[in-house]
Design a protein around this motif. Structure first.
Motif, PDB file in Angstrom:
ATOM      1  N   ARG A  13       0.812  -1.226   0.000  1.00  0.00           N
ATOM      2  CA  ARG A  13       0.000   0.000   0.000  1.00  0.00           C
ATOM      3  C   ARG A  13       0.843   1.273   0.000  1.00  0.00           C
ATOM      4  O   ARG A  13       0.376   2.331   0.375  1.00  0.00           O
ATOM      5  CB  ARG A  13      -0.937  -0.023   1.211  1.00  0.00           C
ATOM      6  CG  ARG A  13      -2.024  -1.100   1.143  1.00  0.00           C
ATOM      7  CD  ARG A  13      -2.830  -1.145   2.417  1.00  0.00           C
ATOM      8  NE  ARG A  13      -2.005  -1.604   3.546  1.00  0.00           N
ATOM      9  CZ  ARG A  13      -2.312  -1.428   4.831  1.00  0.00           C
ATOM     10  NH1 ARG A  13      -3.421  -0.785   5.146  1.00  0.00           N
ATOM     11  NH2 ARG A  13      -1.520  -1.884   5.780  1.00  0.00           N
ATOM     12  N   GLY A  14       2.077   1.148  -0.436  1.00  0.00           N
ATOM     13  CA  GLY A  14       2.911   2.338  -0.528  1.00  0.00           C
ATOM     14  C   GLY A  14       3.647   2.645   0.760  1.00  0.00           C
ATOM     15  O   GLY A  14       3.716   1.833   1.680  1.00  0.00           O
ATOM     16  N   ARG A  15       4.185   3.852   0.831  1.00  0.00           N
ATOM     17  CA  ARG A  15       4.921   4.278   2.016  1.00  0.00           C
ATOM     18  C   ARG A  15       3.994   4.331   3.233  1.00  0.00           C
ATOM     19  O   ARG A  15       2.780   4.535   3.112  1.00  0.00           O
ATOM     20  CB  ARG A  15       5.533   5.664   1.793  1.00  0.00           C
ATOM     21  CG  ARG A  15       6.515   5.768   0.641  1.00  0.00           C
ATOM     22  CD  ARG A  15       7.071   7.189   0.527  1.00  0.00           C
ATOM     23  NE  ARG A  15       6.002   8.164   0.394  1.00  0.00           N
ATOM     24  CZ  ARG A  15       6.143   9.469   0.633  1.00  0.00           C
ATOM     25  NH1 ARG A  15       7.315   9.952   1.014  1.00  0.00           N
ATOM     26  NH2 ARG A  15       5.129  10.292   0.474  1.00  0.00           N
ATOM     27  N   GLY A  16       4.575   4.163   4.391  1.00  0.00           N
ATOM     28  CA  GLY A  16       3.774   4.232   5.616  1.00  0.00           C
ATOM     29  C   GLY A  16       3.078   5.566   5.774  1.00  0.00           C
ATOM     30  O   GLY A  16       1.971   5.643   6.325  1.00  0.00           O
ATOM     31  N   SER A  17       3.692   6.633   5.284  1.00  0.00           N
ATOM     32  CA  SER A  17       3.089   7.969   5.381  1.00  0.00           C
ATOM     33  C   SER A  17       1.803   8.048   4.571  1.00  0.00           C
ATOM     34  O   SER A  17       0.807   8.643   5.012  1.00  0.00           O
ATOM     35  CB  SER A  17       4.082   9.030   4.911  1.00  0.00           C
ATOM     36  OG  SER A  17       4.621   8.697   3.644  1.00  0.00           O
ATOM     37  N   GLU A  18       1.815   7.448   3.399  1.00  0.00           N
ATOM     38  CA  GLU A  18       0.620   7.456   2.557  1.00  0.00           C
ATOM     39  C   GLU A  18      -0.487   6.630   3.190  1.00  0.00           C
ATOM     40  O   GLU A  18      -1.663   7.044   3.207  1.00  0.00           O
ATOM     41  CB  GLU A  18       0.971   6.907   1.176  1.00  0.00           C
ATOM     42  CG  GLU A  18       1.932   7.797   0.413  1.00  0.00           C
ATOM     43  CD  GLU A  18       2.832   7.067  -0.555  1.00  0.00           C
ATOM     44  OE1 GLU A  18       3.763   7.713  -1.068  1.00  0.00           O
ATOM     45  OE2 GLU A  18       2.621   5.857  -0.785  1.00  0.00           O
ATOM     46  N   GLN A  19      -0.135   5.487   3.732  1.00  0.00           N
ATOM     47  CA  GLN A  19      -1.127   4.641   4.403  1.00  0.00           C
ATOM     48  C   GLN A  19      -1.750   5.369   5.588  1.00  0.00           C
ATOM     49  O   GLN A  19      -2.977   5.333   5.792  1.00  0.00           O
ATOM     50  CB  GLN A  19      -0.473   3.352   4.871  1.00  0.00           C
ATOM     51  CG  GLN A  19       0.083   2.470   3.757  1.00  0.00           C
ATOM     52  CD  GLN A  19       0.814   1.263   4.296  1.00  0.00           C
ATOM     53  OE1 GLN A  19       0.336   0.598   5.214  1.00  0.00           O
ATOM     54  NE2 GLN A  19       1.983   0.975   3.756  1.00  0.00           N
ATOM     55  N   ALA A  20      -0.907   6.034   6.375  1.00  0.00           N
ATOM     56  CA  ALA A  20      -1.398   6.727   7.573  1.00  0.00           C
ATOM     57  C   ALA A  20      -2.316   7.887   7.203  1.00  0.00           C
ATOM     58  O   ALA A  20      -3.326   8.134   7.869  1.00  0.00           O
ATOM     59  CB  ALA A  20      -0.215   7.226   8.408  1.00  0.00           C
ATOM     60  N   ALA A  21      -1.985   8.612   6.133  1.00  0.00           N
ATOM     61  CA  ALA A  21      -2.813   9.743   5.717  1.00  0.00           C
ATOM     62  C   ALA A  21      -4.172   9.275   5.207  1.00  0.00           C
ATOM     63  O   ALA A  21      -5.212   9.853   5.541  1.00  0.00           O
ATOM     64  CB  ALA A  21      -2.089  10.552   4.639  1.00  0.00           C
ATOM     65  N   ARG A  22      -4.162   8.213   4.411  1.00  0.00           N
ATOM     66  CA  ARG A  22      -5.423   7.739   3.810  1.00  0.00           C
ATOM     67  C   ARG A  22      -6.453   7.351   4.866  1.00  0.00           C
ATOM     68  O   ARG A  22      -7.660   7.486   4.639  1.00  0.00           O
ATOM     69  CB  ARG A  22      -5.142   6.541   2.900  1.00  0.00           C
ATOM     70  CG  ARG A  22      -4.396   6.881   1.621  1.00  0.00           C
ATOM     71  CD  ARG A  22      -4.324   5.676   0.706  1.00  0.00           C
ATOM     72  NE  ARG A  22      -3.381   5.875  -0.393  1.00  0.00           N
ATOM     73  CZ  ARG A  22      -2.230   5.245  -0.519  1.00  0.00           C
ATOM     74  NH1 ARG A  22      -1.874   4.313   0.387  1.00  0.00           N
ATOM     75  NH2 ARG A  22      -1.429   5.495  -1.526  1.00  0.00           N
ATOM     76  N   LYS A  23      -6.007   6.855   5.997  1.00  0.00           N
ATOM     77  CA  LYS A  23      -6.929   6.406   7.043  1.00  0.00           C
ATOM     78  C   LYS A  23      -7.877   7.507   7.502  1.00  0.00           C
ATOM     79  O   LYS A  23      -8.957   7.225   8.017  1.00  0.00           O
ATOM     80  CB  LYS A  23      -6.139   5.874   8.245  1.00  0.00           C
ATOM     81  CG  LYS A  23      -5.407   4.576   7.989  1.00  0.00           C
ATOM     82  CD  LYS A  23      -4.618   4.147   9.216  1.00  0.00           C
ATOM     83  CE  LYS A  23      -3.845   2.858   8.971  1.00  0.00           C
ATOM     84  NZ  LYS A  23      -3.038   2.461  10.157  1.00  0.00           N
ATOM     85  N   HIS A  24      -7.486   8.762   7.306  1.00  0.00           N
ATOM     86  CA  HIS A  24      -8.288   9.887   7.803  1.00  0.00           C
ATOM     87  C   HIS A  24      -9.128  10.562   6.722  1.00  0.00           C
ATOM     88  O   HIS A  24      -9.903  11.459   7.029  1.00  0.00           O
ATOM     89  CB  HIS A  24      -7.363  10.935   8.435  1.00  0.00           C
ATOM     90  CG  HIS A  24      -6.552  10.414   9.578  1.00  0.00           C
ATOM     91  ND1 HIS A  24      -7.082  10.239  10.848  1.00  0.00           N
ATOM     92  CD2 HIS A  24      -5.267  10.005   9.643  1.00  0.00           C
ATOM     93  CE1 HIS A  24      -6.140   9.754  11.641  1.00  0.00           C
ATOM     94  NE2 HIS A  24      -5.037   9.599  10.936  1.00  0.00           N
ATOM     95  N   LEU A  25      -8.979  10.128   5.475  1.00  0.00           N
ATOM     96  CA  LEU A  25      -9.530  10.927   4.385  1.00  0.00           C
ATOM     97  C   LEU A  25     -10.784  10.370   3.737  1.00  0.00           C
ATOM     98  O   LEU A  25     -11.333  10.992   2.828  1.00  0.00           O
ATOM     99  CB  LEU A  25      -8.439  11.138   3.316  1.00  0.00           C
ATOM    100  CG  LEU A  25      -7.213  11.912   3.807  1.00  0.00           C
ATOM    101  CD1 LEU A  25      -6.205  12.093   2.671  1.00  0.00           C
ATOM    102  CD2 LEU A  25      -7.605  13.266   4.386  1.00  0.00           C
ATOM    103  N   GLY A  26     -11.266   9.236   4.165  1.00  0.00           N
ATOM    104  CA  GLY A  26     -12.518   8.716   3.621  1.00  0.00           C
ATOM    105  C   GLY A  26     -12.520   8.683   2.108  1.00  0.00           C
ATOM    106  O   GLY A  26     -11.623   8.115   1.484  1.00  0.00           O
ATOM    107  N   GLN A  27     -13.516   9.324   1.492  1.00  0.00           N
ATOM    108  CA  GLN A  27     -13.638   9.320   0.036  1.00  0.00           C
ATOM    109  C   GLN A  27     -12.548  10.132  -0.654  1.00  0.00           C
ATOM    110  O   GLN A  27     -12.375  10.049  -1.862  1.00  0.00           O
ATOM    111  CB  GLN A  27     -15.013   9.852  -0.369  1.00  0.00           C
ATOM    112  CG  GLN A  27     -16.164   8.930   0.021  1.00  0.00           C
ATOM    113  CD  GLN A  27     -17.496   9.470  -0.452  1.00  0.00           C
ATOM    114  OE1 GLN A  27     -17.751  10.674  -0.425  1.00  0.00           O
ATOM    115  NE2 GLN A  27     -18.365   8.568  -0.902  1.00  0.00           N
TER     116      GLN A  27
END
Length: 245
Positions: A68-82
């Motif tokens: 799922r890519g870098r850990g930073s990208e995974q962590a950010a996506r968790k908060h962004l919904g759609q």
């Protein structure tokens, strides 16, 4: 010693003209200034120096990419919904340093597990990723921070993802941008500043993203921002891989 009151912070977004900057005092308040720089190196060398630079571009490129890519990208996506699809999966450094799309996809597959090619949108950002990667050092981490506009707006919107996407059918949408502008106004920006006609090579969405990044820069300067993820890792050059908000 420089007067802290004269220090300025910068929110930065890539644009067709190069890099658009919205700068402010350390508190993220006016007078706001809009500037365009032809390269990231020129931006960093600007005098007086920007004490904090919050830039919407990946910093820290791993040698190998997981599912799922870098850990930073995974962590950010968790908060962004759609809105999470706006956070691209950045490929390996080797892929980013290719100039041909098919070659980029080939190298990306060879350096990812499971094998994953590069999206066209991400590929078009490679030149700007290389600009930052070329000049970025661990020492510069005191000044330069990776941010992402959607995570910035999430933070400014009471930690709720924006209800509308920034672009519809790959084009900036007026009413959607108005929603984002109004949120920035609620955080102290002048509406006239945000509604100005942007310089050539700068889109209205670029200006608004840089303004949002500027407010995150003020949080960073005040020690209020946090990295996503908190337990970030570093790449082969020693650069942290974290998105701040």
């Amino acid at each position: 010693m420089a007067d802290p009151g004269n220090k300025r912070i910068a929110g930065v977004d890539g644009c067709k003209a190069g890099w658009v900057v919205v700068s402010s005092d350390l508190r993220g308040q006016g007078p706001y200034q809009l500037q365009v720089f032809e390269s990231f190196a020129v931006l960093l060398a600007h005098q007086p120096e920007f004490s904090t630079v919050a830039v919407d571009m990946p910093i820290g490129l791993p040698d190998h990419i997981g599912p799922r890519g870098r850990g930073s990208e995974q962590a950010a996506r968790k908060h962004l919904g759609q809105r999470q699809s706006s956070v691209f999966t950045v490929p390996s450094r080797a892929a980013v340093y290719t100039d041909d799309y098919l070659e980029a996809c080939s190298v990306a597959r060879e350096t990812s597990d499971p094998p994953k090619k590069v999206s066209k949108q991400c590929f078009y950002l490679f030149p700007k990723m290389r600009e930052i990667d070329t000049v970025m050092t661990v020492a510069l981490e005191e000044r330069v921070f990776e941010v992402h506009p959607e995570l910035a707006f999430w933070r400014l919107n009471g930690e709720a993802a924006m209800s509308l996407p920034k672009k519809i059918k790959s084009r900036p949408n007026g009413p959607v941008l108005d929603q984002r502008r109004d949120l920035l106004v609620s955080h102290g920006f002048d509406k006239t500043f945000l509604d100005q006609v942007p310089p050539k090579g700068v889109g209205r969405d670029d200006l608004l993203d840089a303004a949002a990044n500027c407010l995150i820069a003020s949080r960073i300067a005040a020690g209020k921002a946090e990295p996503f993820p908190n337990d970030y890792r570093r790449d082969g050059k020693g650069l942290r891989m974290a998105i701040w908000a």
